[in-house]
Design a protein around this motif. Structure first.
Motif, PDB file in Angstrom:
ATOM      1  N   THR A  21       0.846  -1.139  -0.021  1.00 22.03           N
ATOM      2  CA  THR A  21       0.072  -0.003  -0.042  1.00 22.03           C
ATOM      3  C   THR A  21       0.733   1.181  -0.016  1.00 22.03           C
ATOM      4  OG1 THR A  21      -1.714  -1.290   1.448  1.00 22.03           O
ATOM      5  CG2 THR A  21      -1.770   1.209   1.232  1.00 22.03           C
ATOM      6  N   ASN A  22       1.815   1.240   0.758  1.00 23.45           N
ATOM      7  CA  ASN A  22       2.713   2.501   1.037  1.00 23.45           C
ATOM      8  C   ASN A  22       3.372   2.930  -0.458  1.00 23.45           C
ATOM      9  OD1 ASN A  22       4.568   0.355   0.656  1.00 23.45           O
ATOM     10  ND2 ASN A  22       5.698   1.000   2.756  1.00 23.45           N
ATOM     11  N   VAL A  23       3.655   2.000  -1.273  1.00 28.54           N
ATOM     12  CA  VAL A  23       3.978   2.254  -2.841  1.00 28.54           C
ATOM     13  C   VAL A  23       2.826   3.185  -3.515  1.00 28.54           C
ATOM     14  CG1 VAL A  23       4.860   1.636  -4.860  1.00 28.54           C
ATOM     15  CG2 VAL A  23       5.466   0.522  -2.681  1.00 28.54           C
ATOM     16  N   ALA A  50      -7.563   2.688  -0.488  1.00 31.40           N
ATOM     17  CA  ALA A  50      -8.735   3.383  -0.627  1.00 31.40           C
ATOM     18  C   ALA A  50      -9.131   4.025   1.005  1.00 31.40           C
ATOM     19  CB  ALA A  50      -9.597   2.488  -1.043  1.00 31.40           C
ATOM     20  N   ASN A  51      -8.823   3.278   1.817  1.00 31.52           N
ATOM     21  CA  ASN A  51      -8.862   3.821   3.207  1.00 31.52           C
ATOM     22  C   ASN A  51      -7.973   4.964   3.576  1.00 31.52           C
ATOM     23  OD1 ASN A  51     -10.731   3.592   5.586  1.00 31.52           O
ATOM     24  ND2 ASN A  51      -9.290   2.403   6.542  1.00 31.52           N
ATOM     25  N   VAL A  52      -6.809   4.576   3.120  1.00 32.34           N
ATOM     26  CA  VAL A  52      -5.671   5.806   3.669  1.00 32.34           C
ATOM     27  C   VAL A  52      -5.953   7.050   2.750  1.00 32.34           C
ATOM     28  CG1 VAL A  52      -3.202   6.268   3.336  1.00 32.34           C
ATOM     29  CG2 VAL A  52      -3.949   3.993   4.448  1.00 32.34           C
ATOM     30  N   LEU A  87      -7.975  12.648   2.512  1.00 35.58           N
ATOM     31  CA  LEU A  87      -8.758  13.811   1.966  1.00 35.58           C
ATOM     32  C   LEU A  87      -9.636  14.340   3.069  1.00 35.58           C
ATOM     33  CD1 LEU A  87     -10.309  11.849  -1.326  1.00 35.58           C
ATOM     34  CD2 LEU A  87      -8.570  14.006  -1.184  1.00 35.58           C
ATOM     35  N   LEU A  88     -10.163  13.442   3.827  1.00 37.97           N
ATOM     36  CA  LEU A  88     -10.817  13.992   5.007  1.00 37.97           C
ATOM     37  C   LEU A  88     -10.015  14.808   5.909  1.00 37.97           C
ATOM     38  CD1 LEU A  88     -12.958  10.912   6.092  1.00 37.97           C
ATOM     39  CD2 LEU A  88     -13.680  13.143   5.618  1.00 37.97           C
ATOM     40  N   ALA A  89      -8.734  14.333   6.254  1.00 37.57           N
ATOM     41  CA  ALA A  89      -7.738  15.268   7.037  1.00 37.57           C
ATOM     42  C   ALA A  89      -7.593  16.734   6.329  1.00 37.57           C
ATOM     43  CB  ALA A  89      -6.530  14.478   7.103  1.00 37.57           C
ATOM     44  N   ARG A  90      -7.359  16.732   5.140  1.00 35.41           N
ATOM     45  CA  ARG A  90      -7.060  17.945   4.393  1.00 35.41           C
ATOM     46  C   ARG A  90      -8.489  18.697   3.978  1.00 35.41           C
ATOM     47  NH1 ARG A  90      -6.603  17.014  -1.895  1.00 35.41           N
ATOM     48  NH2 ARG A  90      -8.830  17.389  -1.555  1.00 35.41           N
ATOM     49  N   ASP A  91      -9.541  17.878   3.760  1.00 36.53           N
ATOM     50  CA  ASP A  91     -10.541  18.761   3.552  1.00 36.53           C
ATOM     51  C   ASP A  91     -11.529  19.418   4.924  1.00 36.53           C
ATOM     52  OD1 ASP A  91     -10.235  18.785   1.025  1.00 36.53           O
ATOM     53  OD2 ASP A  91     -11.723  17.160   0.533  1.00 36.53           O
ATOM     54  N   LEU A 143      -8.553   8.603   9.670  1.00 30.95           N
ATOM     55  CA  LEU A 143      -8.759   7.282   9.165  1.00 30.95           C
ATOM     56  C   LEU A 143     -10.006   6.783  10.066  1.00 30.95           C
ATOM     57  CD1 LEU A 143      -5.151   6.169   9.239  1.00 30.95           C
ATOM     58  CD2 LEU A 143      -6.759   6.510   7.262  1.00 30.95           C
ATOM     59  N   ILE A 144     -10.076   7.026  11.319  1.00 28.27           N
ATOM     60  CA  ILE A 144     -11.281   6.570  12.018  1.00 28.27           C
ATOM     61  C   ILE A 144     -12.571   7.129  11.444  1.00 28.27           C
ATOM     62  CG2 ILE A 144     -12.255   6.480  14.167  1.00 28.27           C
ATOM     63  CD1 ILE A 144      -9.552   6.933  15.524  1.00 28.27           C
ATOM     64  N   VAL A 145     -12.664   8.336  10.993  1.00 25.03           N
ATOM     65  CA  VAL A 145     -13.816   8.546  10.404  1.00 25.03           C
ATOM     66  C   VAL A 145     -14.120   7.681   9.197  1.00 25.03           C
ATOM     67  CG1 VAL A 145     -15.140  10.621   9.288  1.00 25.03           C
ATOM     68  CG2 VAL A 145     -13.950  11.052  11.451  1.00 25.03           C
TER      69      VAL A 145
END
Length: 97
Positions: A7-9, A43-45, A50-54, A63-65
């Motif tokens: 995933t990190n890649v 997809a989760n990350v 996106l949630l963190a930024r927006d 990530l919890i949300v």
């Protein structure tokens, strides 16, 4: 060589401000195998970022949300976010107030 990409890649390949992006991009361009688990985690990350930024959330709160939304939950009990805040169908509830 037949590589498997974690995933990190994928994550580093799409982060424009990450110094690991060129390496990740080269790995993706060269091809490899990924699993459904890697795609789900990506997809989760990505959703969390996106949630963190927006929404101005800390990354791990985002990530919890994201996980709660993905699971179809309508309530998230926590004291770490604003009581009553909504993320789509998810409502943050602080049970300690």
């Amino acid at each position: 060589m037949k590589p498997f990409l974690d995933t990190n890649v994928l994550v580093y390949a799409v982060l424009s401000d990450d110094p690991r992006r060129p390496t990740a991009g080269r790995l993706l361009a060269a091809g490899g195998t990924i699993s459904v688990q890697v795609l789900n985690e990506f997809a989760n990350v990505a959703r969390g970022k996106l949630l963190a930024r927006d929404h101005g959330l800390a990354f791990y709160d985002a990530l919890i949300v994201a996980a709660a939304l993905e699971a179809g939950c309508d309530t998230l009990f926590t004291e770490d976010m604003q009581h009553g805040r909504k993320f789509g169908s998810l409502t943050i509830i602080n049970p300690f107030i």
